[in-house]
Design a protein around this motif. Structure first.
Motif, mmCIF file in Angstrom:
data_model
loop_
_atom_site.group_PDB
_atom_site.id
_atom_site.type_symbol
_atom_site.label_atom_id
_atom_site.label_comp_id
_atom_site.label_asym_id
_atom_site.label_seq_id
_atom_site.Cartn_x
_atom_site.Cartn_y
_atom_site.Cartn_z
ATOM 1 N N PRO A 97 0.940 -0.972 0.152
ATOM 2 C CA PRO A 97 -0.041 -0.161 0.135
ATOM 3 C C PRO A 97 0.604 1.268 0.098
ATOM 4 C CG PRO A 97 -0.058 -1.522 1.951
ATOM 5 C CD PRO A 97 0.981 -2.037 1.225
ATOM 6 N N ASP A 98 0.250 2.222 -0.713
ATOM 7 C CA ASP A 98 1.071 3.671 -0.676
ATOM 8 C C ASP A 98 0.621 4.145 0.630
ATOM 9 O OD1 ASP A 98 2.321 5.914 -1.327
ATOM 10 O OD2 ASP A 98 1.648 5.872 -3.552
ATOM 11 N N ARG A 143 -2.583 2.752 -4.131
ATOM 12 C CA ARG A 143 -3.298 3.815 -3.259
ATOM 13 C C ARG A 143 -4.885 3.598 -3.774
ATOM 14 N NH1 ARG A 143 -1.834 8.475 -0.355
ATOM 15 N NH2 ARG A 143 0.000 8.800 -1.432
ATOM 16 N N ASP A 144 -5.826 3.013 -2.913
ATOM 17 C CA ASP A 144 -7.220 2.855 -3.190
ATOM 18 C C ASP A 144 -7.416 1.904 -4.328
ATOM 19 O OD1 ASP A 144 -7.652 4.885 -1.090
ATOM 20 O OD2 ASP A 144 -7.605 6.493 -2.718
ATOM 21 N N ALA A 156 0.261 3.872 -18.342
ATOM 22 C CA ALA A 156 0.935 4.476 -17.037
ATOM 23 C C ALA A 156 -0.139 5.246 -16.316
ATOM 24 C CB ALA A 156 1.946 5.566 -17.480
ATOM 25 N N PRO A 157 0.141 5.539 -15.231
ATOM 26 C CA PRO A 157 -0.729 6.272 -14.021
ATOM 27 C C PRO A 157 -0.752 7.820 -14.664
ATOM 28 C CG PRO A 157 1.027 5.216 -12.908
ATOM 29 C CD PRO A 157 1.220 4.959 -14.118
ATOM 30 N N ARG A 169 -5.592 5.528 -14.774
ATOM 31 C CA ARG A 169 -5.685 4.833 -13.715
ATOM 32 C C ARG A 169 -5.502 3.174 -13.930
ATOM 33 N NH1 ARG A 169 -8.026 7.055 -8.352
ATOM 34 N NH2 ARG A 169 -10.047 6.576 -9.016
ATOM 35 N N ILE A 170 -4.729 2.618 -13.236
ATOM 36 C CA ILE A 170 -4.418 1.239 -13.633
ATOM 37 C C ILE A 170 -4.813 0.363 -12.147
ATOM 38 C CG2 ILE A 170 -2.727 -0.472 -14.216
ATOM 39 C CD1 ILE A 170 -1.228 2.195 -15.430
#
Ligand code: PDD
Length: 288
Positions: free
Chosen positions: A144-145, A180-181, A202-203, A233-234
């Motif tokens: 997790p970030d 994250r999430d 890529a994000p 978002r990935i």
């Protein structure tokens, strides 16, 4: 003696070059007290800095984000970088630049009188990934970030990144991929890419990741080599089922990620999109 550093390396501190083990800053430097500063890491090949303009633009953006007045003009930065390279023991090296807000009594808010930013520069040895490392790729774990919400600033406040990388070290792998999430953000000191159905993903460039200098560079290389690219978002599932995962940073350049959480990525070998982008990356370095 500084463990791990050759004592005779020359560093720059506030206008002077000295031996690394002789350079000293104040105990009240806000970089030391609060992590109130920014940095840059520029790879140098055969004496030539790579993507220098982009690194300088990011340095300016970071300073602006922290409202630290730029201590040098663009020309003076270039002069400093060239002088560091000239004094480097090897023509291929990494230039590290750091600026902190400066020295003041310990008080969280910005100083109310003008202070002079602390400017530090050094070079460290740089061996670009070898043929064997490119074949072997890297191994990662997902975590997790837990960092703050301004990851776009290249700040020296790196505790979240340090603790993340330590998790990789303790797991016996090379790097972490943070989520994250439920969405992929980045590594502890690198950006990540996913290849799915021939497309490079890529994000988005937002506050949740540092826009690596290789972010824009890879987008350029994708265009040049006809690889479709999308920033979006990935999800964690997309990463787990990716055909290829790539990692980029100043020192890793671009490498394939061949193991995620103990499982092979794709067929466990460097993939075709990596091969294309890697060849284009090498060509740009060769043309420097
Ligand atoms: N790190 N994301 C983070 C959190 C990073 O620290 C870095 C680079 C990157 C990749 O950026 P670039 O392509 O500009 O190297 C992404 C450097 C190398 C470091 O901290 O040493």
């Amino acid at each position: 003696m500084i463990p791990g550093m050759p004592g005779d390396s020359q560093v720059y501190l506030n206008g002077e070059f000295t031996r690394v083990d002789e350079a000293k800053i104040s105990v009240l430097d806000r970089g030391f007290i609060f992590g109130d500063g920014i940095y840059e890491v520029v790879p140098v090949y055969h004496g030539k800095p790579f993507r220098m303009t982009e690194h300088m633009n990011r340095l300016d953006r970071s300073l602006q984000a922290l409202r630290i007045p730029s201590p040098k003009s663009r020309e003076q930065w270039l002069e400093l970088v060239n002088e560091l390279i000239r004094r480097s023991a090897t023509p291929s090296c990494v230039v590290y630049l750091q600026v902190t807000r400066g020295v003041y009594k310990r008080e969280h808010a910005f100083p109310t009188t003008e202070i002079t930013p602390t400017v530090f520069g050094m070079t460290t040895e740089f061996t670009p990934p070898t043929a064997e490392q490119r074949e072997r790729g890297i191994r990662v774990i997902s975590i997790p970030d837990e960092r703050w919400l301004h990851c776009e600033i290249k700040s020296v406040s790196l505790l979240g990144n340090v603790l993340a990388r330590q998790q990789a070290a303790e797991a016996g792998v090379d790097e972490v991929i943070q989520f994250r999430d439920g969405f992929m953000t980045e590594g502890s000191s690198s950006n990540f890419w996913v290849v799915s159905a021939g497309k490079l993903l890529a994000p988005p460039k937002d506050n949740l990741i540092l826009e690596g200098i290789r972010y824009g560079f890879m987008a350029e290389l994708a265009e040049e080599t006809g690889v479709p690219f999308e920033a979006r978002r990935i999800t964690q599932d997309e990463v787990a089922s990716a055909d290829e995962i790539l990692v980029t940073s100043a020192t890793k350049e671009v490498l394939p990620v061949l193991q995620l959480n103990g499982k092979a990525v794709g067929n466990g070998r460097p993939g075709p999109v990596y091969a294309k982008l890697r060849a284009a990356y090498d060509a740009r370095i060769a043309a420097l």
